[in-house]
Design a protein around this motif. Sequence first.
Motif, short mmCIF file in Angstrom:
data_model
loop_
_atom_site.label_atom_id
_atom_site.label_comp_id
_atom_site.label_asym_id
_atom_site.label_seq_id
_atom_site.Cartn_x
_atom_site.Cartn_y
_atom_site.Cartn_z
N MET A 181 0.82 -1.19 0.00
CA MET A 181 0.00 0.00 0.00
C MET A 181 0.87 1.25 0.00
N GLN A 182 1.93 1.24 0.76
CA GLN A 182 2.72 2.45 0.94
C GLN A 182 3.26 3.00 -0.37
N ALA A 183 3.74 2.12 -1.27
CA ALA A 183 4.29 2.59 -2.54
C ALA A 183 3.20 3.24 -3.39
N HIS B 154 -13.68 1.44 -3.43
CA HIS B 154 -14.64 0.35 -3.40
C HIS B 154 -14.64 -0.33 -2.02
N LYS B 155 -13.44 -0.65 -1.53
CA LYS B 155 -13.33 -1.28 -0.21
C LYS B 155 -13.93 -0.38 0.87
N TYR B 156 -13.65 0.90 0.78
CA TYR B 156 -14.15 1.87 1.78
C TYR B 156 -15.68 1.90 1.77
N ARG B 157 -16.25 2.00 0.59
CA ARG B 157 -17.72 2.11 0.49
C ARG B 157 -18.43 0.82 0.88
N ARG C 42 -6.16 2.08 7.60
CA ARG C 42 -5.87 2.43 6.21
C ARG C 42 -6.68 3.65 5.79
N ALA C 43 -7.94 3.69 6.17
CA ALA C 43 -8.77 4.86 5.83
C ALA C 43 -8.20 6.12 6.47
N GLN C 44 -7.73 6.01 7.70
CA GLN C 44 -7.12 7.17 8.36
C GLN C 44 -5.85 7.61 7.66
N GLY D 6 -10.05 14.09 0.92
CA GLY D 6 -11.01 14.06 -0.19
C GLY D 6 -10.87 12.85 -1.10
N TRP D 7 -9.99 11.92 -0.75
CA TRP D 7 -9.75 10.76 -1.62
C TRP D 7 -11.01 9.93 -1.86
N ALA D 8 -11.86 9.83 -0.85
CA ALA D 8 -13.05 8.98 -0.99
C ALA D 8 -14.09 9.59 -1.92
#
Length: 75
Positions: free
Chosen positions: A1-3, A41-44, A52-54, A62-64
């Motif tokens: 995820m970090q990259a 998609h995972k968030y919704r 991860r969301a944080q 505003g990413w979501a």
Amino acid sequence: MQARLQELVAYRARGQPWPRSAPSVTGQEHEPGVWLRGQRHKYRQGQMDPARAQALDAALPGWADGRKTGPAPLQ
């Protein structure tokens, strides 16, 4: 995820709009766009780890929400 996150942060820091993931999109926009679409998609769906969301919220406010409707701004 970090990259991927760092890639997207750098992309946005260059003043680019949120990347798109459509098959017609190529180059530096496509891969971050595909990754971001997956994160949204995972968030919704409630499948994202809260940590991860944080991290996304902290790095990319505003990413979501992503792009607003209408054409992309001219470059």
